[in-house]
Design a protein around this motif. Structure first.
Motif, mmCIF file in Angstrom:
data_model
loop_
_atom_site.group_PDB
_atom_site.id
_atom_site.type_symbol
_atom_site.label_atom_id
_atom_site.label_comp_id
_atom_site.label_asym_id
_atom_site.label_seq_id
_atom_site.Cartn_x
_atom_site.Cartn_y
_atom_site.Cartn_z
ATOM 1 N N TYR A 58 4.160 0.432 2.127
ATOM 2 C CA TYR A 58 4.031 -0.353 3.346
ATOM 3 C C TYR A 58 3.402 -1.700 3.008
ATOM 4 O O TYR A 58 2.509 -1.787 2.171
ATOM 5 C CB TYR A 58 3.154 0.362 4.371
ATOM 6 C CG TYR A 58 3.728 1.681 4.836
ATOM 7 C CD1 TYR A 58 4.725 1.727 5.794
ATOM 8 C CD2 TYR A 58 3.259 2.876 4.313
ATOM 9 C CE1 TYR A 58 5.252 2.924 6.218
ATOM 10 C CE2 TYR A 58 3.775 4.094 4.734
ATOM 11 C CZ TYR A 58 4.778 4.107 5.685
ATOM 12 O OH TYR A 58 5.302 5.299 6.099
ATOM 13 N N GLN A 59 3.859 -2.737 3.697
ATOM 14 C CA GLN A 59 3.261 -4.060 3.566
ATOM 15 C C GLN A 59 2.162 -4.163 4.620
ATOM 16 O O GLN A 59 2.431 -4.329 5.804
ATOM 17 C CB GLN A 59 4.304 -5.154 3.776
ATOM 18 C CG GLN A 59 5.423 -5.139 2.760
ATOM 19 C CD GLN A 59 4.951 -5.518 1.378
ATOM 20 O OE1 GLN A 59 4.033 -6.324 1.229
ATOM 21 N NE2 GLN A 59 5.555 -4.946 0.357
ATOM 22 N N VAL A 60 0.921 -4.054 4.174
ATOM 23 C CA VAL A 60 -0.215 -4.012 5.089
ATOM 24 C C VAL A 60 -0.856 -5.396 5.168
ATOM 25 O O VAL A 60 -1.242 -5.958 4.135
ATOM 26 C CB VAL A 60 -1.252 -2.964 4.610
ATOM 27 C CG1 VAL A 60 -2.445 -2.927 5.541
ATOM 28 C CG2 VAL A 60 -0.616 -1.602 4.497
ATOM 29 N N PRO A 61 -0.981 -5.970 6.370
ATOM 30 C CA PRO A 61 -1.635 -7.280 6.484
ATOM 31 C C PRO A 61 -3.142 -7.172 6.279
ATOM 32 O O PRO A 61 -3.786 -6.272 6.819
ATOM 33 C CB PRO A 61 -1.297 -7.724 7.902
ATOM 34 C CG PRO A 61 -0.964 -6.486 8.642
ATOM 35 C CD PRO A 61 -0.456 -5.491 7.648
ATOM 36 N N LYS B 253 2.179 -6.326 11.364
ATOM 37 C CA LYS B 253 0.865 -5.980 11.910
ATOM 38 C C LYS B 253 0.820 -4.564 12.496
ATOM 39 O O LYS B 253 -0.257 -4.045 12.757
ATOM 40 C CB LYS B 253 0.412 -7.008 12.937
ATOM 41 C CG LYS B 253 1.128 -6.984 14.260
ATOM 42 C CD LYS B 253 0.516 -8.021 15.175
ATOM 43 C CE LYS B 253 1.245 -8.046 16.504
ATOM 44 N NZ LYS B 253 0.705 -9.061 17.376
ATOM 45 N N ALA B 254 1.966 -3.912 12.624
ATOM 46 C CA ALA B 254 1.989 -2.525 13.061
ATOM 47 C C ALA B 254 1.349 -1.602 12.028
ATOM 48 O O ALA B 254 0.876 -0.521 12.348
ATOM 49 C CB ALA B 254 3.428 -2.073 13.339
ATOM 50 N N ARG C 93 3.679 -15.376 8.608
ATOM 51 C CA ARG C 93 4.733 -14.781 9.417
ATOM 52 C C ARG C 93 5.010 -13.338 8.979
ATOM 53 O O ARG C 93 5.231 -12.445 9.795
ATOM 54 C CB ARG C 93 6.009 -15.618 9.303
ATOM 55 C CG ARG C 93 6.955 -15.447 10.459
ATOM 56 C CD ARG C 93 8.169 -16.370 10.394
ATOM 57 N NE ARG C 93 7.824 -17.760 10.163
ATOM 58 C CZ ARG C 93 8.187 -18.470 9.093
ATOM 59 N NH1 ARG C 93 8.920 -17.920 8.136
ATOM 60 N NH2 ARG C 93 7.841 -19.731 8.950
ATOM 61 N N MET C 94 4.987 -13.123 7.651
ATOM 62 C CA MET C 94 5.175 -11.771 7.114
ATOM 63 C C MET C 94 4.044 -10.852 7.606
ATOM 64 O O MET C 94 4.286 -9.696 7.967
ATOM 65 C CB MET C 94 5.160 -11.797 5.592
ATOM 66 C CG MET C 94 6.444 -12.276 4.968
ATOM 67 S SD MET C 94 7.680 -11.010 4.896
ATOM 68 C CE MET C 94 6.957 -9.901 3.712
ATOM 69 N N ARG D 156 0.869 -1.180 0.000
ATOM 70 C CA ARG D 156 0.000 0.000 0.000
ATOM 71 C C ARG D 156 0.898 1.220 0.000
ATOM 72 O O ARG D 156 1.733 1.392 0.889
ATOM 73 C CB ARG D 156 -0.878 -0.040 1.248
ATOM 74 C CG ARG D 156 -1.715 1.162 1.471
ATOM 75 C CD ARG D 156 -3.174 0.845 1.247
ATOM 76 N NE ARG D 156 -4.005 1.930 1.710
ATOM 77 C CZ ARG D 156 -4.265 3.016 0.987
ATOM 78 N NH1 ARG D 156 -3.771 3.137 -0.223
ATOM 79 N NH2 ARG D 156 -5.021 3.970 1.473
ATOM 80 N N ARG D 157 0.740 2.065 -0.996
ATOM 81 C CA ARG D 157 1.593 3.233 -1.130
ATOM 82 C C ARG D 157 0.955 4.417 -0.405
ATOM 83 O O ARG D 157 -0.151 4.844 -0.727
ATOM 84 C CB ARG D 157 1.789 3.564 -2.599
ATOM 85 C CG ARG D 157 2.807 4.639 -2.838
ATOM 86 C CD ARG D 157 2.971 4.856 -4.324
ATOM 87 N NE ARG D 157 3.779 6.024 -4.553
ATOM 88 C CZ ARG D 157 5.012 5.982 -5.015
ATOM 89 N NH1 ARG D 157 5.555 4.828 -5.324
ATOM 90 N NH2 ARG D 157 5.694 7.094 -5.194
ATOM 91 N N ILE D 158 1.697 4.969 0.563
ATOM 92 C CA ILE D 158 1.220 6.111 1.326
ATOM 93 C C ILE D 158 2.364 7.127 1.420
ATOM 94 O O ILE D 158 3.407 6.844 2.010
ATOM 95 C CB ILE D 158 0.760 5.707 2.743
ATOM 96 C CG1 ILE D 158 -0.390 4.723 2.650
ATOM 97 C CG2 ILE D 158 0.354 6.926 3.553
ATOM 98 C CD1 ILE D 158 -0.798 4.107 3.943
ATOM 99 N N GLY D 159 2.170 8.288 0.801
ATOM 100 C CA GLY D 159 3.144 9.373 0.895
ATOM 101 C C GLY D 159 4.520 9.028 0.374
ATOM 102 O O GLY D 159 5.520 9.395 0.990
ATOM 103 N N GLY D 160 4.598 8.317 -0.715
ATOM 104 C CA GLY D 160 5.887 7.986 -1.313
ATOM 105 C C GLY D 160 6.540 6.744 -0.751
ATOM 106 O O GLY D 160 7.537 6.268 -1.292
#
Length: 160
Positions: free
Chosen positions: A86-89, A153-154, A147-148, A79-83
């Motif tokens: 992030y890997q979003v679960p 999860k943060a 696991r990823m 997920r692209r946020i502000g350049g």
């Protein structure tokens, strides 16, 4: 992503021998070069081996149990946020769960060495038997994906 909305899922006809949509999907996925009869033969061989090894009357339910052990519950999506990416679960939906399980099963079966097995059906049966015991490459692939998701999860608050 399509501008016209979601695409409609194709209706898969059940296979002739077991009358199961799942078996038909596995046949369709392992098919190469349009050779459906060859793929059907190999998957039916794998089902026979699975039935002999497990000594179960209903081999389709055994197959479903093995696939349930492969299906992932969560996965990460970029997920692209502000350049920054992030890997979003995210939680995996039912159709995607089964398609990932079948894909990982066939990929793990193809990765097995040819010297040890005489035909592809043996490879698929070996991987299914390992999946029944929560072992094998396809189950380890599921564990790696989950696991990823656990590690990232943060970033779970970034999904929508």
């Amino acid at each position: 992503m399509s501008r016209k909305g979601q695409s409609k899922p194709r209706i898969v006809t059940p296979d002739t021998l077991y009358n199961s949509v799942t078996v038909s999907k596995i046949i369709n996925y392992c098919m190469r070069g349009g050779k459906k009869s060859a793929a059907t033969t190999e998957i039916y061989r794998a089902m026979e081996i699975l039935q002999k090894e497990t000594k179960s009357e209903d081999v389709v339910t055994t197959l479903e149990q093995a696939l349930d052990n492969i299906k992932p519950k969560v996965e990460v999506r970029p997920r692209r946020i502000g350049g920054a990416v992030y890997q979003v679960p995210t939680v995996v939906r039912g159709n995607r769960q089964s398609s990932l399980a079948i894909r990982w099963l066939i990929t793990a079966s193809r990765a097995l060495p040819n010297k040890q097995y005489h035909f592809f059906g043996q490879k698929v049966a070996t991987e299914l038997l390992a999946a029944l015991k929560n072992e094998g490459s396809s189950v380890s692939k599921r564990a790696e994906v989950e696991r990823m998701a656990e590690a990232n999860k943060a970033f779970a608050h970034m999904r929508w």
